[in-house]
Design a protein around this motif. Structure first.
Motif, PDB file in Angstrom:
ATOM      1  N   THR A  31      -0.891   4.863   3.552  1.00  0.00           N
ATOM      2  CA  THR A  31      -1.137   3.479   3.154  1.00  0.00           C
ATOM      3  C   THR A  31      -2.268   3.366   2.148  1.00  0.00           C
ATOM      4  O   THR A  31      -2.281   2.442   1.322  1.00  0.00           O
ATOM      5  CB  THR A  31      -1.422   2.612   4.393  1.00  0.00           C
ATOM      6  OG1 THR A  31      -2.455   3.205   5.179  1.00  0.00           O
ATOM      7  CG2 THR A  31      -0.165   2.479   5.255  1.00  0.00           C
ATOM      8  N   GLN A  32      -3.229   4.297   2.170  1.00  0.00           N
ATOM      9  CA  GLN A  32      -4.250   4.281   1.129  1.00  0.00           C
ATOM     10  C   GLN A  32      -3.636   4.611  -0.229  1.00  0.00           C
ATOM     11  O   GLN A  32      -4.031   4.039  -1.255  1.00  0.00           O
ATOM     12  CB  GLN A  32      -5.379   5.263   1.432  1.00  0.00           C
ATOM     13  CG  GLN A  32      -6.455   5.284   0.338  1.00  0.00           C
ATOM     14  CD  GLN A  32      -7.677   6.102   0.707  1.00  0.00           C
ATOM     15  OE1 GLN A  32      -8.647   5.580   1.234  1.00  0.00           O
ATOM     16  NE2 GLN A  32      -7.621   7.400   0.440  1.00  0.00           N
ATOM     17  N   MET A  33      -2.675   5.529  -0.260  1.00  0.00           N
ATOM     18  CA  MET A  33      -1.994   5.812  -1.519  1.00  0.00           C
ATOM     19  C   MET A  33      -1.318   4.558  -2.059  1.00  0.00           C
ATOM     20  O   MET A  33      -1.399   4.255  -3.256  1.00  0.00           O
ATOM     21  CB  MET A  33      -0.960   6.928  -1.324  1.00  0.00           C
ATOM     22  CG  MET A  33      -1.553   8.298  -1.092  1.00  0.00           C
ATOM     23  SD  MET A  33      -0.292   9.591  -0.916  1.00  0.00           S
ATOM     24  CE  MET A  33       0.416   9.598  -2.573  1.00  0.00           C
ATOM     25  N   LEU A  34      -0.640   3.815  -1.169  1.00  0.00           N
ATOM     26  CA  LEU A  34       0.013   2.579  -1.588  1.00  0.00           C
ATOM     27  C   LEU A  34      -1.024   1.550  -2.040  1.00  0.00           C
ATOM     28  O   LEU A  34      -0.822   0.834  -3.033  1.00  0.00           O
ATOM     29  CB  LEU A  34       0.863   2.024  -0.453  1.00  0.00           C
ATOM     30  CG  LEU A  34       2.045   2.900  -0.027  1.00  0.00           C
ATOM     31  CD1 LEU A  34       2.669   2.366   1.257  1.00  0.00           C
ATOM     32  CD2 LEU A  34       3.095   2.988  -1.130  1.00  0.00           C
ATOM     33  N   ALA A  35      -2.147   1.470  -1.322  1.00  0.00           N
ATOM     34  CA  ALA A  35      -3.208   0.527  -1.688  1.00  0.00           C
ATOM     35  C   ALA A  35      -3.818   0.888  -3.033  1.00  0.00           C
ATOM     36  O   ALA A  35      -4.106   0.007  -3.855  1.00  0.00           O
ATOM     37  CB  ALA A  35      -4.284   0.511  -0.605  1.00  0.00           C
ATOM     38  N   ASP A  36      -4.028   2.175  -3.276  1.00  0.00           N
ATOM     39  CA  ASP A  36      -4.559   2.610  -4.568  1.00  0.00           C
ATOM     40  C   ASP A  36      -3.611   2.247  -5.712  1.00  0.00           C
ATOM     41  O   ASP A  36      -4.052   2.030  -6.842  1.00  0.00           O
ATOM     42  CB  ASP A  36      -4.800   4.120  -4.566  1.00  0.00           C
ATOM     43  CG  ASP A  36      -6.054   4.532  -3.806  1.00  0.00           C
ATOM     44  OD1 ASP A  36      -6.858   3.648  -3.451  1.00  0.00           O
ATOM     45  OD2 ASP A  36      -6.227   5.737  -3.550  1.00  0.00           O
ATOM     46  N   LEU A  37      -2.331   2.202  -5.404  1.00  0.00           N
ATOM     47  CA  LEU A  37      -1.339   1.830  -6.415  1.00  0.00           C
ATOM     48  C   LEU A  37      -1.206   0.322  -6.566  1.00  0.00           C
ATOM     49  O   LEU A  37      -0.373  -0.157  -7.326  1.00  0.00           O
ATOM     50  CB  LEU A  37       0.017   2.446  -6.071  1.00  0.00           C
ATOM     51  CG  LEU A  37       0.089   3.970  -6.220  1.00  0.00           C
ATOM     52  CD1 LEU A  37       1.403   4.509  -5.657  1.00  0.00           C
ATOM     53  CD2 LEU A  37      -0.062   4.383  -7.683  1.00  0.00           C
ATOM     54  N   GLY A  38      -2.036  -0.431  -5.842  1.00  0.00           N
ATOM     55  CA  GLY A  38      -2.088  -1.877  -6.033  1.00  0.00           C
ATOM     56  C   GLY A  38      -1.456  -2.702  -4.938  1.00  0.00           C
ATOM     57  O   GLY A  38      -1.517  -3.934  -4.984  1.00  0.00           O
ATOM     58  N   ALA A  39      -0.822  -2.066  -3.946  1.00  0.00           N
ATOM     59  CA  ALA A  39      -0.203  -2.821  -2.863  1.00  0.00           C
ATOM     60  C   ALA A  39      -1.275  -3.520  -2.027  1.00  0.00           C
ATOM     61  O   ALA A  39      -2.398  -3.030  -1.890  1.00  0.00           O
ATOM     62  CB  ALA A  39       0.634  -1.902  -1.975  1.00  0.00           C
ATOM     63  N   ASP A  40      -0.911  -4.680  -1.466  1.00  0.00           N
ATOM     64  CA  ASP A  40      -1.802  -5.400  -0.551  1.00  0.00           C
ATOM     65  C   ASP A  40      -1.581  -4.829   0.840  1.00  0.00           C
ATOM     66  O   ASP A  40      -0.561  -5.085   1.478  1.00  0.00           O
ATOM     67  CB  ASP A  40      -1.472  -6.893  -0.579  1.00  0.00           C
ATOM     68  CG  ASP A  40      -2.336  -7.695   0.390  1.00  0.00           C
ATOM     69  OD1 ASP A  40      -3.359  -7.174   0.862  1.00  0.00           O
ATOM     70  OD2 ASP A  40      -1.956  -8.856   0.685  1.00  0.00           O
ATOM     71  N   VAL A  41      -2.523  -4.022   1.316  1.00  0.00           N
ATOM     72  CA  VAL A  41      -2.398  -3.353   2.606  1.00  0.00           C
ATOM     73  C   VAL A  41      -3.313  -4.028   3.620  1.00  0.00           C
ATOM     74  O   VAL A  41      -4.532  -4.096   3.413  1.00  0.00           O
ATOM     75  CB  VAL A  41      -2.745  -1.853   2.501  1.00  0.00           C
ATOM     76  CG1 VAL A  41      -2.686  -1.189   3.874  1.00  0.00           C
ATOM     77  CG2 VAL A  41      -1.796  -1.156   1.532  1.00  0.00           C
ATOM     78  N   VAL A  42      -2.717  -4.530   4.703  1.00  0.00           N
ATOM     79  CA  VAL A  42      -3.476  -5.132   5.796  1.00  0.00           C
ATOM     80  C   VAL A  42      -3.438  -4.176   6.976  1.00  0.00           C
ATOM     81  O   VAL A  42      -2.363  -3.878   7.514  1.00  0.00           O
ATOM     82  CB  VAL A  42      -2.907  -6.505   6.189  1.00  0.00           C
ATOM     83  CG1 VAL A  42      -3.671  -7.065   7.400  1.00  0.00           C
ATOM     84  CG2 VAL A  42      -2.998  -7.475   5.010  1.00  0.00           C
ATOM     85  N   LYS A  43      -4.597  -3.703   7.378  1.00  0.00           N
ATOM     86  CA  LYS A  43      -4.719  -2.736   8.463  1.00  0.00           C
ATOM     87  C   LYS A  43      -5.028  -3.478   9.760  1.00  0.00           C
ATOM     88  O   LYS A  43      -6.036  -4.188   9.860  1.00  0.00           O
ATOM     89  CB  LYS A  43      -5.834  -1.738   8.142  1.00  0.00           C
ATOM     90  CG  LYS A  43      -6.050  -0.637   9.188  1.00  0.00           C
ATOM     91  CD  LYS A  43      -7.183   0.279   8.759  1.00  0.00           C
ATOM     92  CE  LYS A  43      -7.411   1.406   9.757  1.00  0.00           C
ATOM     93  NZ  LYS A  43      -6.330   2.406   9.734  1.00  0.00           N
ATOM     94  N   VAL A  44      -4.167  -3.323  10.758  1.00  0.00           N
ATOM     95  CA  VAL A  44      -4.352  -3.962  12.057  1.00  0.00           C
ATOM     96  C   VAL A  44      -5.053  -2.977  12.991  1.00  0.00           C
ATOM     97  O   VAL A  44      -4.579  -1.862  13.199  1.00  0.00           O
ATOM     98  CB  VAL A  44      -3.007  -4.403  12.661  1.00  0.00           C
ATOM     99  CG1 VAL A  44      -3.220  -4.997  14.050  1.00  0.00           C
ATOM    100  CG2 VAL A  44      -2.318  -5.411  11.745  1.00  0.00           C
ATOM    101  N   GLU A  45      -6.190  -3.419  13.557  1.00  0.00           N
ATOM    102  CA  GLU A  45      -6.970  -2.556  14.439  1.00  0.00           C
ATOM    103  C   GLU A  45      -7.245  -3.266  15.763  1.00  0.00           C
ATOM    104  O   GLU A  45      -7.196  -4.501  15.850  1.00  0.00           O
ATOM    105  CB  GLU A  45      -8.294  -2.173  13.773  1.00  0.00           C
ATOM    106  CG  GLU A  45      -8.127  -1.457  12.438  1.00  0.00           C
ATOM    107  CD  GLU A  45      -9.442  -1.005  11.862  1.00  0.00           C
ATOM    108  OE1 GLU A  45     -10.031  -0.052  12.413  1.00  0.00           O
ATOM    109  OE2 GLU A  45      -9.904  -1.613  10.875  1.00  0.00           O
ATOM    110  N   LYS A  46      -7.556  -2.480  16.775  1.00  0.00           N
ATOM    111  CA  LYS A  46      -7.853  -3.023  18.094  1.00  0.00           C
ATOM    112  C   LYS A  46      -9.229  -3.670  18.091  1.00  0.00           C
ATOM    113  O   LYS A  46     -10.199  -3.064  17.655  1.00  0.00           O
ATOM    114  CB  LYS A  46      -7.794  -1.917  19.150  1.00  0.00           C
ATOM    115  CG  LYS A  46      -7.925  -2.421  20.573  1.00  0.00           C
ATOM    116  CD  LYS A  46      -7.728  -1.295  21.565  1.00  0.00           C
ATOM    117  CE  LYS A  46      -7.820  -1.804  23.000  1.00  0.00           C
ATOM    118  NZ  LYS A  46      -7.604  -0.707  23.999  1.00  0.00           N
ATOM    119  N   PRO A  47      -9.340  -4.897  18.589  1.00  0.00           N
ATOM    120  CA  PRO A  47     -10.654  -5.553  18.603  1.00  0.00           C
ATOM    121  C   PRO A  47     -11.701  -4.729  19.355  1.00  0.00           C
ATOM    122  O   PRO A  47     -11.441  -4.164  20.408  1.00  0.00           O
ATOM    123  CB  PRO A  47     -10.366  -6.871  19.340  1.00  0.00           C
ATOM    124  CG  PRO A  47      -8.918  -7.139  19.103  1.00  0.00           C
ATOM    125  CD  PRO A  47      -8.273  -5.778  19.099  1.00  0.00           C
ATOM    126  N   GLY A  48     -12.881  -4.656  18.764  1.00  0.00           N
ATOM    127  CA  GLY A  48     -14.000  -3.976  19.402  1.00  0.00           C
ATOM    128  C   GLY A  48     -14.005  -2.474  19.269  1.00  0.00           C
ATOM    129  O   GLY A  48     -15.024  -1.830  19.525  1.00  0.00           O
TER     130      GLY A  48
END
Length: 421
Positions: A31-48
């Motif tokens: 997903t970082q590769m896609l983000a570097d290419l300009g994609a809007d990447v939303v990373k979902v993480e566990k709270p806390g």
């Protein structure tokens, strides 16, 4: 027509939205590769808690006074250019939020165990029914099928199982002999690269058909594929490759050599290179020796050739050998530390280090002023990779992303109060 501003700010994929449910390395690398290419990447993480690698240290980022913080550097390697939201998918409200995000996404990447997201209604079948255009990339240790499908898989385990460790390291019976892992999580990284390639292919298919698809990525599959020539040799001869340190099973001389002040690497791949090396080294007779006249013969008589060469390579320093050979098209180079590699003139000329300002604050309230990451090697001339955001703080963009889903301030505050986000 694309403007110069577009070239520097948009990248190749500004129209692509990626929902990143992955953690650790293989998925985030993709997903970082896609983000570097300009994609809007939303990373979902566990709270806390967030991505496991936020806590994989040392080493940790340093504050303005040079003191270690609680922020692990590992996370920064594969989460640049992303937005972080915290959502607890164990809550029905959290599941609903993620489904709503999936409705607006082109790509979803996850690396849960096989079937792990079905209980949340976030598996491929469930989300495909809501968004048939969704490209759903599932990354697991062993794939969606087969007797090991439900097992957890980690890079080190795959390096061992695939045979990669067995062909890496010094030969048995030599000092330090025995299987070795590669110095980075190679299988995870390659899985991320293969997954990115598969996603780009699926986007092209969707461009023709209008329909998304499931991508089944397995670390073991990738581990076996990256055996490359070693696998080809075994499959077509039945001979199991053996560890041989830094030498090459099919090429000679192609290994490290001692020098007057350390060591160097020679990577001679054809007869012309070998002849030019011999001439430069003052040993033209080696190229005429019937034992060394071809690569196959040099491999056969590797032992005598390497011994003779080592006696000669010790007579000059590494820098002298590089200077002697660099204009003769003989591949030769130093064996650098990582520090020396980043100090190398070519690495600096290619601007391979990115420094970004960072808004993180340590528990001591000392700011972490900047963060360094390695630039994307994808050099598209007209749509180069973008540098939009540093690796995000945990949940840094939660409110903004939820607002983008249409939630007002009161609804977002209620979700915080309930522990959903």
């Amino acid at each position: 027509m694309m403007t110069e501003a577009d070239k520097t700010t948009q990248g190749a994929l500004p129209h692509i939205k990626v929902l990143d449910l992955s953690r650790v390395l293989a998925g985030p690398w993709c997903t970082q590769m896609l983000a570097d290419l300009g994609a809007d990447v939303v990373k979902v993480e566990k709270p806390g808690e967030g991505d496991d690698t936020r806590h994989w240290g040392p080493p940790f980022l340093q504050d303005a006074d040079g003191n270690a913080t609680q922020h692990a550097t590992y996370f920064t390697a594969c989460n640049r250019n992303k937005r972080s939201v915290t959502i607890d998918m164990a809550h029905p409200e959290g599941q609903a939020l993620i489904r709503q995000m999936a409705l607006q996404s082109d790509v979803l990447v996850e690396n849960f165990k096989v079937g792990g997201l079905a209980k949340y209604g976030l598996d491929y079948a469930s989300l495909k029914a809501l968004n048939p255009r969704l490209i759903y990339c599932a990354i697991t240790g062993f794939g969606q099928t087969g007797p090991y499908a439900e097992r957890a898989g980690y890079d080190l385990m795959i390096q061992a199982m695939s045979g990669m460790m067995d062909i890496t390291g010094r030969a048995d019976g030599t000092p330090g002999g025995g299987p070795q892992r590669v110095g980075v999580a190679l299988t995870d990284l390659f899985t991320g690269v293969y997954a990115c390639s598969a996603i780009l292919a699926a986007l092209e298919v969707r461009h023709r058909t209008g329909v998304g698809q499931l991508i089944d990525m397995a670390l073991l599959d990738v581990g076996m594929a990256t055996l490359a020539n070693q696998a080809a040799g075994f499959l077509n001869t039945g001979k199991v490759p053996q560890r041989q340190g830094n030498s090459h099973p099919s090429l000679a001389p192609y290994q490290d050599f001692p020098t007057a002040d350390g060591s160097m690497l020679l990577a001679i791949g054809n007869d012309g290179q070998f002849a030019r090396f011999c001439e430069a080294a003052g040993q033209p007779q080696w190229a005429q020796d019937t034992r060394y006249a071809s690569n196959t013969l040099r491999v056969t008589h590797r032992e005598t050739l390497i011994a003779a060469m080592q006696a000669v390579t010790r007579t000059r320093t590494t820098a002298q050998w590089i200077a002697l050979l660099e204009d003769k098209a003989v591949p030769c180079g130093p064996i650098n530390t990582i520090g020396q590699a980043f100090a190398d003139a070519q690495v600096q000329a290619r601007s391979l280090v990115i420094n970004q300002p960072l808004a993180l604050v340590n528990t001591t309230n000392k700011a972490i002023q900047s963060i360094a990451t390695v630039a994307s090697p994808l050099r598209l001339v007209d749509t180069p990779p973008v540098v939009q955001r540093p690796p995000p703080a945990l949940g840094e963009h939660t409110d903004a992303v939820l607002a983008g889903l249409g939630l007002d301030a009161a609804a977002i505050a209620a979700l915080h109060h309930q522990g959903v986000v």
